[in-house]
Motif scaffolding. Structure first.
Motif, PDB file in Angstrom:
ATOM      1  N   GLY A  74      -6.504   5.869   4.048  1.00 52.42           N
ATOM      2  CA  GLY A  74      -6.343   5.856   2.715  1.00 52.42           C
ATOM      3  C   GLY A  74      -4.952   5.428   1.675  1.00 52.42           C
ATOM      4  O   GLY A  74      -3.893   5.525   2.867  1.00 52.42           O
ATOM      5  N   TRP A  75      -4.825   6.061   0.599  1.00 48.98           N
ATOM      6  CA  TRP A  75      -3.948   5.559   0.200  1.00 48.98           C
ATOM      7  C   TRP A  75      -2.884   6.954   0.127  1.00 48.98           C
ATOM      8  O   TRP A  75      -2.546   8.013   0.280  1.00 48.98           O
ATOM      9  CB  TRP A  75      -4.279   5.588  -1.468  1.00 48.98           C
ATOM     10  CG  TRP A  75      -5.222   4.798  -1.756  1.00 48.98           C
ATOM     11  CD1 TRP A  75      -6.190   4.966  -1.682  1.00 48.98           C
ATOM     12  CD2 TRP A  75      -4.732   3.684  -1.887  1.00 48.98           C
ATOM     13  NE1 TRP A  75      -6.594   3.794  -2.502  1.00 48.98           N
ATOM     14  CE2 TRP A  75      -6.019   2.799  -2.752  1.00 48.98           C
ATOM     15  CE3 TRP A  75      -3.547   3.281  -1.959  1.00 48.98           C
ATOM     16  CZ2 TRP A  75      -5.747   1.228  -2.786  1.00 48.98           C
ATOM     17  CZ3 TRP A  75      -3.904   1.312  -2.623  1.00 48.98           C
ATOM     18  CH2 TRP A  75      -4.645   0.451  -3.411  1.00 48.98           C
ATOM     19  N   TRP A  81      -3.687   2.560   3.815  1.00 46.60           N
ATOM     20  CA  TRP A  81      -3.694   2.167   5.259  1.00 46.60           C
ATOM     21  C   TRP A  81      -4.748   1.805   5.451  1.00 46.60           C
ATOM     22  O   TRP A  81      -5.908   3.038   5.000  1.00 46.60           O
ATOM     23  CB  TRP A  81      -2.127   3.641   6.190  1.00 46.60           C
ATOM     24  CG  TRP A  81      -2.270   3.384   7.250  1.00 46.60           C
ATOM     25  CD1 TRP A  81      -3.503   4.625   7.869  1.00 46.60           C
ATOM     26  CD2 TRP A  81      -1.643   2.558   8.047  1.00 46.60           C
ATOM     27  NE1 TRP A  81      -3.227   3.859   9.041  1.00 46.60           N
ATOM     28  CE2 TRP A  81      -2.294   3.252   9.678  1.00 46.60           C
ATOM     29  CE3 TRP A  81      -1.130   1.952   7.897  1.00 46.60           C
ATOM     30  CZ2 TRP A  81      -1.796   2.569  10.135  1.00 46.60           C
ATOM     31  CZ3 TRP A  81      -0.299   1.601   9.048  1.00 46.60           C
ATOM     32  CH2 TRP A  81      -0.759   1.596  10.430  1.00 46.60           C
ATOM     33  N   ASP A  82      -4.890   1.497   6.604  1.00 45.83           N
ATOM     34  CA  ASP A  82      -6.717   1.240   7.282  1.00 45.83           C
ATOM     35  C   ASP A  82      -7.100   1.140   8.269  1.00 45.83           C
ATOM     36  O   ASP A  82      -7.162   1.412   8.628  1.00 45.83           O
ATOM     37  CB  ASP A  82      -6.536  -0.114   6.325  1.00 45.83           C
ATOM     38  CG  ASP A  82      -6.125  -1.850   7.064  1.00 45.83           C
ATOM     39  OD1 ASP A  82      -4.903  -1.116   7.407  1.00 45.83           O
ATOM     40  OD2 ASP A  82      -6.629  -2.828   6.683  1.00 45.83           O
ATOM     41  N   ARG A  89      -1.147  -2.140  -3.376  1.00 44.85           N
ATOM     42  CA  ARG A  89      -1.924  -1.268  -4.468  1.00 44.85           C
ATOM     43  C   ARG A  89      -2.910  -3.798  -4.961  1.00 44.85           C
ATOM     44  O   ARG A  89      -3.948  -3.582  -4.093  1.00 44.85           O
ATOM     45  CB  ARG A  89      -1.976  -0.807  -5.894  1.00 44.85           C
ATOM     46  CG  ARG A  89      -3.153  -0.115  -6.382  1.00 44.85           C
ATOM     47  CD  ARG A  89      -2.716   0.616  -7.252  1.00 44.85           C
ATOM     48  NE  ARG A  89      -2.508   1.483  -7.172  1.00 44.85           N
ATOM     49  CZ  ARG A  89      -3.328   3.241  -6.195  1.00 44.85           C
ATOM     50  NH1 ARG A  89      -3.801   2.347  -6.198  1.00 44.85           N
ATOM     51  NH2 ARG A  89      -2.697   4.025  -5.646  1.00 44.85           N
ATOM     52  N   ASP A  90      -1.995  -4.319  -5.740  1.00 47.00           N
ATOM     53  CA  ASP A  90      -2.662  -5.430  -5.754  1.00 47.00           C
ATOM     54  C   ASP A  90      -2.776  -5.835  -4.681  1.00 47.00           C
ATOM     55  O   ASP A  90      -4.268  -6.709  -4.480  1.00 47.00           O
ATOM     56  CB  ASP A  90      -1.022  -6.275  -6.250  1.00 47.00           C
ATOM     57  CG  ASP A  90      -0.560  -5.903  -7.482  1.00 47.00           C
ATOM     58  OD1 ASP A  90      -1.799  -5.149  -8.361  1.00 47.00           O
ATOM     59  OD2 ASP A  90       0.375  -5.619  -7.668  1.00 47.00           O
TER      60      ASP A  90
END
Length: 107
Positions: A74-75, A81-82, A89-90
């Motif tokens: 998550g953020w 983070w995947d 973010r972009d």
């Protein structure tokens, strides 16, 4: 031979013998007895045979048990983070079809 000649030869032989004996008379007999401490003598020590040292055994290090890291997908601040990498973010929105911009309302 006459008696006088024999006597003079005999006297000459004695004179020559006396002269030869004078060198022997000058010879001296010497007997010496020495009592003292003998000179030090170095005697090499016997070699000492020792067994070779035991072989060096390296033990493996003990196992290290650590808790598994906690992976939170998550953020995290302004990065996402995947599970494999962080995304800006972009980059995240550009890659996932939002055209490189995002709406502050969450979609």
């Amino acid at each position: 031979m006459n008696n006088k000649l024999k006597t003079s030869i005999f006297a000459g032989a004695i004179a020559i013998g006396a002269l030869g004996m004078s060198g022997a008379a000058m010879a001296q007999v010497r007997v010496g007895i020495n009592v003292g401490i003998p000179a030090p003598v170095y005697v090499a020590p016997q070699p000492v045979y020792a067994p070779p040292p035991p072989p060096v055994v390296y033990a493996s290090p003990p196992p290290v048990y650590a808790a598994a890291p906690v992976v939170v997908i998550g953020w995290h601040g302004d990065r996402y983070w995947d599970g494999r990498r962080y995304w800006n973010r972009d980059d995240w929105y550009r890659y996932h079809g939002h055209g490189g911009h995002y709406d502050h309302r969450g979609y």
